[in-house]
Design a protein around this motif. Structure first.
Motif, PDB file in Angstrom:
ATOM      1  N   GLY A  60       7.026  20.229 -11.648  1.00  0.00           N
ATOM      2  CA  GLY A  60       7.148  19.071 -10.777  1.00  0.00           C
ATOM      3  C   GLY A  60       5.870  18.822 -10.000  1.00  0.00           C
ATOM      4  N   CYS A  61       5.937  17.834  -9.129  1.00  0.00           N
ATOM      5  CA  CYS A  61       4.788  17.427  -8.325  1.00  0.00           C
ATOM      6  C   CYS A  61       5.051  17.755  -6.866  1.00  0.00           C
ATOM      7  CB  CYS A  61       4.526  15.931  -8.505  1.00  0.00           C
ATOM      8  SG  CYS A  61       3.084  15.325  -7.607  1.00  0.00           S
ATOM      9  N   GLY A  62       4.192  18.594  -6.258  1.00  0.00           N
ATOM     10  CA  GLY A  62       4.351  18.992  -4.864  1.00  0.00           C
ATOM     11  C   GLY A  62       3.240  18.421  -3.996  1.00  0.00           C
ATOM     12  N   ARG A  63       3.155  18.924  -2.778  1.00  0.00           N
ATOM     13  CA  ARG A  63       2.146  18.421  -1.842  1.00  0.00           C
ATOM     14  C   ARG A  63       0.733  18.686  -2.334  1.00  0.00           C
ATOM     15  NH1 ARG A  63       6.182  20.152   1.742  1.00  0.00           N
ATOM     16  NH2 ARG A  63       6.827  18.542   3.242  1.00  0.00           N
ATOM     17  N   GLN A  64       0.550  19.813  -3.024  1.00  0.00           N
ATOM     18  CA  GLN A  64      -0.788  20.189  -3.468  1.00  0.00           C
ATOM     19  C   GLN A  64      -1.056  19.793  -4.917  1.00  0.00           C
ATOM     20  OE1 GLN A  64      -2.769  21.362  -1.103  1.00  0.00           O
ATOM     21  NE2 GLN A  64      -1.016  21.302   0.303  1.00  0.00           N
ATOM     22  N   GLY A  65      -0.191  19.002  -5.495  1.00  0.00           N
ATOM     23  CA  GLY A  65      -0.400  18.605  -6.892  1.00  0.00           C
ATOM     24  C   GLY A  65       0.718  19.120  -7.780  1.00  0.00           C
ATOM     25  N   LEU A  66       0.428  19.223  -9.061  1.00  0.00           N
ATOM     26  CA  LEU A  66       1.444  19.635 -10.025  1.00  0.00           C
ATOM     27  C   LEU A  66       1.693  21.138  -9.954  1.00  0.00           C
ATOM     28  CD1 LEU A  66       0.602  17.487 -13.191  1.00  0.00           C
ATOM     29  CD2 LEU A  66       2.170  17.011 -11.307  1.00  0.00           C
ATOM     30  N   LEU A  67       2.935  21.545 -10.350  1.00  0.00           N
ATOM     31  CA  LEU A  67       3.376  22.928 -10.235  1.00  0.00           C
ATOM     32  C   LEU A  67       3.796  23.475 -11.599  1.00  0.00           C
ATOM     33  CD1 LEU A  67       5.631  22.309  -7.110  1.00  0.00           C
ATOM     34  CD2 LEU A  67       3.378  23.402  -7.089  1.00  0.00           C
ATOM     35  N   ASN A  68       3.758  24.800 -11.736  1.00  0.00           N
ATOM     36  CA  ASN A  68       4.280  25.475 -12.929  1.00  0.00           C
ATOM     37  C   ASN A  68       5.034  26.744 -12.555  1.00  0.00           C
ATOM     38  OD1 ASN A  68       2.121  27.035 -12.140  1.00  0.00           O
ATOM     39  ND2 ASN A  68       1.237  27.257 -14.192  1.00  0.00           N
ATOM     40  N   ASP A  69       5.613  26.766 -11.358  1.00  0.00           N
ATOM     41  CA  ASP A  69       6.332  27.943 -10.884  1.00  0.00           C
ATOM     42  C   ASP A  69       7.801  27.866 -11.280  1.00  0.00           C
ATOM     43  OD1 ASP A  69       6.861  25.793  -9.309  1.00  0.00           O
ATOM     44  OD2 ASP A  69       6.383  26.742  -7.393  1.00  0.00           O
ATOM     45  N   VAL A  70       8.473  29.023 -11.202  1.00  0.00           N
ATOM     46  CA  VAL A  70       9.889  29.131 -11.554  1.00  0.00           C
ATOM     47  C   VAL A  70      10.634  29.783 -10.396  1.00  0.00           C
ATOM     48  CG1 VAL A  70      11.579  30.100 -13.156  1.00  0.00           C
ATOM     49  CG2 VAL A  70       9.352  29.359 -14.004  1.00  0.00           C
ATOM     50  N   PHE A  71      11.727  29.134  -9.955  1.00  0.00           N
ATOM     51  CA  PHE A  71      12.574  29.702  -8.908  1.00  0.00           C
ATOM     52  C   PHE A  71      14.019  29.731  -9.396  1.00  0.00           C
ATOM     53  CE2 PHE A  71       8.893  28.533  -6.471  1.00  0.00           C
ATOM     54  CZ  PHE A  71       8.844  29.429  -5.415  1.00  0.00           C
ATOM     55  N   VAL A  72      14.737  30.801  -9.022  1.00  0.00           N
ATOM     56  CA  VAL A  72      16.125  30.991  -9.439  1.00  0.00           C
ATOM     57  C   VAL A  72      16.999  31.151  -8.202  1.00  0.00           C
ATOM     58  CG1 VAL A  72      17.735  32.491 -10.676  1.00  0.00           C
ATOM     59  CG2 VAL A  72      15.485  32.022 -11.648  1.00  0.00           C
ATOM     60  N   LEU A  73      18.205  30.528  -8.246  1.00  0.00           N
ATOM     61  CA  LEU A  73      19.153  30.615  -7.128  1.00  0.00           C
ATOM     62  C   LEU A  73      20.529  30.987  -7.667  1.00  0.00           C
ATOM     63  CD1 LEU A  73      19.981  29.957  -4.102  1.00  0.00           C
ATOM     64  CD2 LEU A  73      20.545  27.674  -4.947  1.00  0.00           C
ATOM     65  N   ASP A  74      21.149  32.023  -7.049  1.00  0.00           N
ATOM     66  CA  ASP A  74      22.531  32.375  -7.373  1.00  0.00           C
ATOM     67  C   ASP A  74      23.432  31.630  -6.396  1.00  0.00           C
ATOM     68  OD1 ASP A  74      24.986  33.393  -7.984  1.00  0.00           O
ATOM     69  OD2 ASP A  74      24.413  35.504  -7.837  1.00  0.00           O
ATOM     70  N   LEU A  75      24.087  30.590  -6.889  1.00  0.00           N
ATOM     71  CA  LEU A  75      24.887  29.731  -6.016  1.00  0.00           C
ATOM     72  C   LEU A  75      26.116  30.449  -5.458  1.00  0.00           C
ATOM     73  CD1 LEU A  75      24.660  26.781  -5.068  1.00  0.00           C
ATOM     74  CD2 LEU A  75      26.240  26.159  -6.897  1.00  0.00           C
ATOM     75  N   ASP A  76      26.586  31.509  -6.153  1.00  0.00           N
ATOM     76  CA  ASP A  76      27.781  32.221  -5.710  1.00  0.00           C
ATOM     77  C   ASP A  76      27.469  33.401  -4.784  1.00  0.00           C
ATOM     78  OD1 ASP A  76      29.439  30.520  -7.123  1.00  0.00           O
ATOM     79  OD2 ASP A  76      29.371  31.746  -8.945  1.00  0.00           O
ATOM     80  N   ALA A  77      26.207  33.629  -4.508  1.00  0.00           N
ATOM     81  CA  ALA A  77      25.847  34.741  -3.615  1.00  0.00           C
ATOM     82  C   ALA A  77      26.307  34.452  -2.185  1.00  0.00           C
ATOM     83  CB  ALA A  77      24.339  34.969  -3.651  1.00  0.00           C
ATOM     84  N   LYS A  78      26.558  35.527  -1.409  1.00  0.00           N
ATOM     85  CA  LYS A  78      26.989  35.347  -0.012  1.00  0.00           C
ATOM     86  C   LYS A  78      25.927  34.604   0.780  1.00  0.00           C
ATOM     87  CE  LYS A  78      30.045  39.373   0.213  1.00  0.00           C
ATOM     88  NZ  LYS A  78      30.335  40.662   0.907  1.00  0.00           N
ATOM     89  N   GLN A  79      24.674  34.949   0.550  1.00  0.00           N
ATOM     90  CA  GLN A  79      23.572  34.249   1.186  1.00  0.00           C
ATOM     91  C   GLN A  79      22.643  33.719   0.090  1.00  0.00           C
ATOM     92  OE1 GLN A  79      22.681  33.350   4.563  1.00  0.00           O
ATOM     93  NE2 GLN A  79      21.429  32.127   3.173  1.00  0.00           N
ATOM     94  N   PRO A  80      22.883  32.489  -0.386  1.00  0.00           N
ATOM     95  CA  PRO A  80      22.058  31.950  -1.473  1.00  0.00           C
ATOM     96  C   PRO A  80      20.579  31.954  -1.097  1.00  0.00           C
ATOM     97  CG  PRO A  80      23.967  30.550  -1.086  1.00  0.00           C
ATOM     98  CD  PRO A  80      23.913  31.532   0.040  1.00  0.00           C
ATOM     99  N   THR A  81      19.766  32.445  -2.025  1.00  0.00           N
ATOM    100  CA  THR A  81      18.326  32.563  -1.775  1.00  0.00           C
ATOM    101  C   THR A  81      17.562  32.165  -3.028  1.00  0.00           C
ATOM    102  OG1 THR A  81      18.707  34.404  -0.238  1.00  0.00           O
ATOM    103  CG2 THR A  81      16.466  34.100  -1.074  1.00  0.00           C
ATOM    104  N   TRP A  82      16.620  31.256  -2.877  1.00  0.00           N
ATOM    105  CA  TRP A  82      15.739  30.918  -3.992  1.00  0.00           C
ATOM    106  C   TRP A  82      14.709  32.045  -4.154  1.00  0.00           C
ATOM    107  CZ3 TRP A  82      16.462  27.194  -7.450  1.00  0.00           C
ATOM    108  CH2 TRP A  82      17.237  26.076  -7.120  1.00  0.00           C
ATOM    109  N   LYS A  83      14.638  32.599  -5.371  1.00  0.00           N
ATOM    110  CA  LYS A  83      13.702  33.689  -5.651  1.00  0.00           C
ATOM    111  C   LYS A  83      12.736  33.263  -6.745  1.00  0.00           C
ATOM    112  CE  LYS A  83      17.119  37.248  -4.482  1.00  0.00           C
ATOM    113  NZ  LYS A  83      17.870  38.440  -4.988  1.00  0.00           N
TER     114      LYS A  83
END
Length: 632
Positions: free
Chosen positions: A381-404
């Motif tokens: 996607g496109c962020g503040r600093q330009g285009l990105l190639n990172d990957v983030f994962v989120l467990d929606l069922d976790a007690k405290q959802p955290t993007w990792k």
């Protein structure tokens, strides 16, 4: 205690009676489901008819699909393979007329094949009536065969012929094809009957024992019939072949058998997704509705809650019966980093913001995908600093959802407006997109998130489709991917594309290839229509492997709500227009459309040119709904 020994005459009489009872299973009256007392009265008559009809030799059994063009074969038994020399993999999907060709590469039937018999077969098939006769055939190695053939049409509750069952008794015959004329079989019938009698004497089998081999498919146990035969057919074929006899009908009505058929045809992941729907419809009805699309319709409903600030160019996907929205482009091209959820199981669904411990950098033009039922993965996607190639994962069922953030090897180039999909529930596939310099891409990468150390892997191919953005990737057949549309390079220009490409990632050396798709023309249609070229459209993979395309950016006056259907597994795939009742959306975009439970396609809102309305949803229902949501 030892049982008293029976005389040979009594044993033979009992064997005849048992054989007659087995023969009842394939008698036409069974299709009509008459009462048991009527069947008992007709047993002797049926036994005599079946014994006189079939010669005493192993019988070939063939099933053809009468609803498809040219009645392709969908099942053959081992006797067919043994006599003809053709394996099942060589004949499935073909019309049985190739047996009239002496050479496997011949383009027309042999001159000695009686054209009168061929014409009679054609007439019977067109009129949906039974055929009984004899015809000259050839095995794969050119051996001449006389085929005593019976064709039995199978009809559904509406009287439509759905399948043709062919019962074939083959005899080898030594004839000089250069000195005889048709009909050949009449000159050899008596010789064949004599050879049949010799066969029984030398093999030590009685005529009654041989007849048991003729009905061998019905002598198999229920478990073998279900696991080894019925489970290998498609759901539609299983539903229709249940008309053969009561026993097979009972097997095909069993929910466990129907689930097994769907699971073998569609895969465990798909049937697992559909499990909730079967509590309301059952596997039989669900498979029928997804195959025939008889229940497909549009409906519109409104949900509560707010997604604020307002945005566009976000990405959404489904996690079970929950819709998840991440990121997007806010006012003055501001990249957003928040996450919203809409729970469709709630009595009054409403958008709520998810409180997460940390978020990926804000972005738009990214992709959001679901892995293993509850994991969300964001890429690029496109962020503040330009285009990105990172990957983030989120467990929606976790007690405290955290993007990792996930790191793994050399990632693809930073990009936006690419396309992604998931295969086998855990592998992320990324293709194409646009770089910072405005250059379009054509590469394909895979990231396996089941491994302890996930690593990006580029799929090397000798040829790739033209570079593009805004295209779609759809998964079918477990590991096959279909690419459609997008804004693609065409010489020095960039044009909307209407081309289709496919690749199988399970191949040892996966290769992209272009799929030549025609426009399907029905009998009552005056013209055939291909889907207009487009980008940013919706592409939905159905459980049965077909692909639905609609929406997106289309040039001219074409309607974005027009649905097109394609089965990429067909030998000659054809686009079909799908006419759907109800109220369709005026606009539909791939990044704002979610597939829920394999049977629902939800289009999030629409836009007025400046603002997205996310409380108005349009749903494309592929199967009947019998819950409270249908009243929303």
């Amino acid at each position: 205690m030892a049982m008293p020994k029976k005389h040979e005459g009594e044993e033979e009489k009992e064997e005849v009676q048992n054989f007659g009872k087995r023969l009842k299973c394939i008698k036409h009256e069974e299709v009509q489901y008459q009462q048991d007392d009527e069947e008992e009265e007709e047993e002797d008559e049926m036994k005599a008819e079946m014994v006189s009809m079939y010669p005493m030799t192993p019988t070939s059994f063939v099933v053809s699909d009468a609803l498809e063009p040219d009645c392709p074969i969908i099942y053959v038994n081992k006797v067919f393979e043994t006599f003809t020399g053709y394996g099942a993999h060589e004949v499935l999907g073909r019309n049985c007329r190739f047996l009239q060709y002496r050479d496997p590469h011949a383009q027309r039937r042999h001159p000695l094949v009686d054209p009168d018999v061929v014409s009679e077969i054609r007439r019977c098939l067109e009129e949906g009536v039974e055929f009984l006769g004899e015809l000259l055939n050839f095995s794969k190695d050119g051996t001449t065969l006389v085929n005593r053939l019976r064709l039995k049409p199978i009809v559904d509750d509406n009287g439509t012929v759905t399948h043709i069952i062919g019962i074939q008794v083959f005899f080898e015959t030594k004839i000089d094809l250069n000195s005889v004329s048709y009909p050949v079989y009449k000159e050899t019938c008596s010789e064949q009957d004599t050879q049949s009698s010799k066969y029984f004497l030398t093999s030590g089998q009685t005529p009654f024992t041989q007849h048991q081999e003729i009905c061998g498919i019905l002598q198999l146990s229920d478990e073998v019939l279900a696991h080894n035969i019925l489970s290998r057919l498609t759901p539609r074929d299983v539903a229709s072949i249940g008309s053969v006899c009561r026993r097979i009908r009972q097997l095909t009505k069993n929910e466990h058998v129907r689930k097994m058929v769907c699971q073998n045809a569609w895969g465990r992941e798909v049937t697992g997704t559909l499990e909730l729907m079967t509590d309301k419809l059952g596997w039989g009805r669900l498979a029928r509705e997804l195959t025939t699309l008889e229940a497909v319709c549009w409906r519109k409903f409104t949900v509560g809650g707010l997604v604020e600030p307002s945005r566009c160019n976000f990405s959404a996907c489904a996690v079970g019966n929950r819709l998840v929205l991440f990121g997007g482009e806010g006012v003055d091209m501001q990249p957003m980093d928040d996450t919203f959820v809409l729970n469709l199981d709630a009595s009054n669904p409403e958008w709520t913001r998810v409180s997460v411990k940390s978020s990926p950098p804000g972005r738009w033009g990214h992709t959001l995908s679901c892995l293993n039922g509850s994991l969300l993965v964001v890429f690029g996607g496109c962020g503040r600093q330009g285009l990105l190639n990172d990957v983030f994962v989120l467990d929606l069922d976790a007690k405290q959802p955290t993007w990792k953030e996930v790191h793994g090897g050399t990632p693809p180039l930073p990009r936006s407006w690419h396309s992604s999909c998931t295969i086998e529930g855990s592998k992320l596939v990324v293709s194409g997109g646009c770089t910072d310099g405005g250059i379009l891409l054509s590469d394909t990468y895979v990231l396996d998130l089941t491994r302890g150390n996930p690593t990006w892997r580029e799929i090397p191919t000798s040829w790739s489709p033209p570079c593009r953005l805004g295209h779609s990737l759809s998964v079918y057949g477990r590991s096959k991917i279909l690419m459609f549309g997008g804004l693609a390079n065409s010489g020095h220009l960039r044009l909307r594309s209407g081309e289709t490409y496919t690749i199988d990632l399970e191949d040892e050396e996966p290769q992209w290839r272009q799929l030549e798709c025609n426009a399907f023309t029905s009998i009552d249609s005056q013209s055939a229509v291909l889907p207009p070229p487009r980008l940013d459209h919706v592409a939905m993979s159905m459980p049965c492997g077909r692909i639905i395309i609609f929406g997106g950016s289309i040039a001219g006056l074409h309607s974005p709500s027009q649905l097109f259907l394609l089965d990429p597994s067909e030998e000659k795939p054809s686009w079909r227009i799908l006419n759907v009742p109800g109220q369709p959306p005026k606009f539909a975009w791939g990044h704002s459309t979610c597939v829920v439970g394999g049977t629902r396609v939800l289009v999030l809102g629409g836009h007025t040119g400046e603002e997205w309305i996310l409380n108005d949803l349009h749903e494309l229902c592929l199967a009947s709904r019998h819950d409270s949501e249908s009243d929303l």
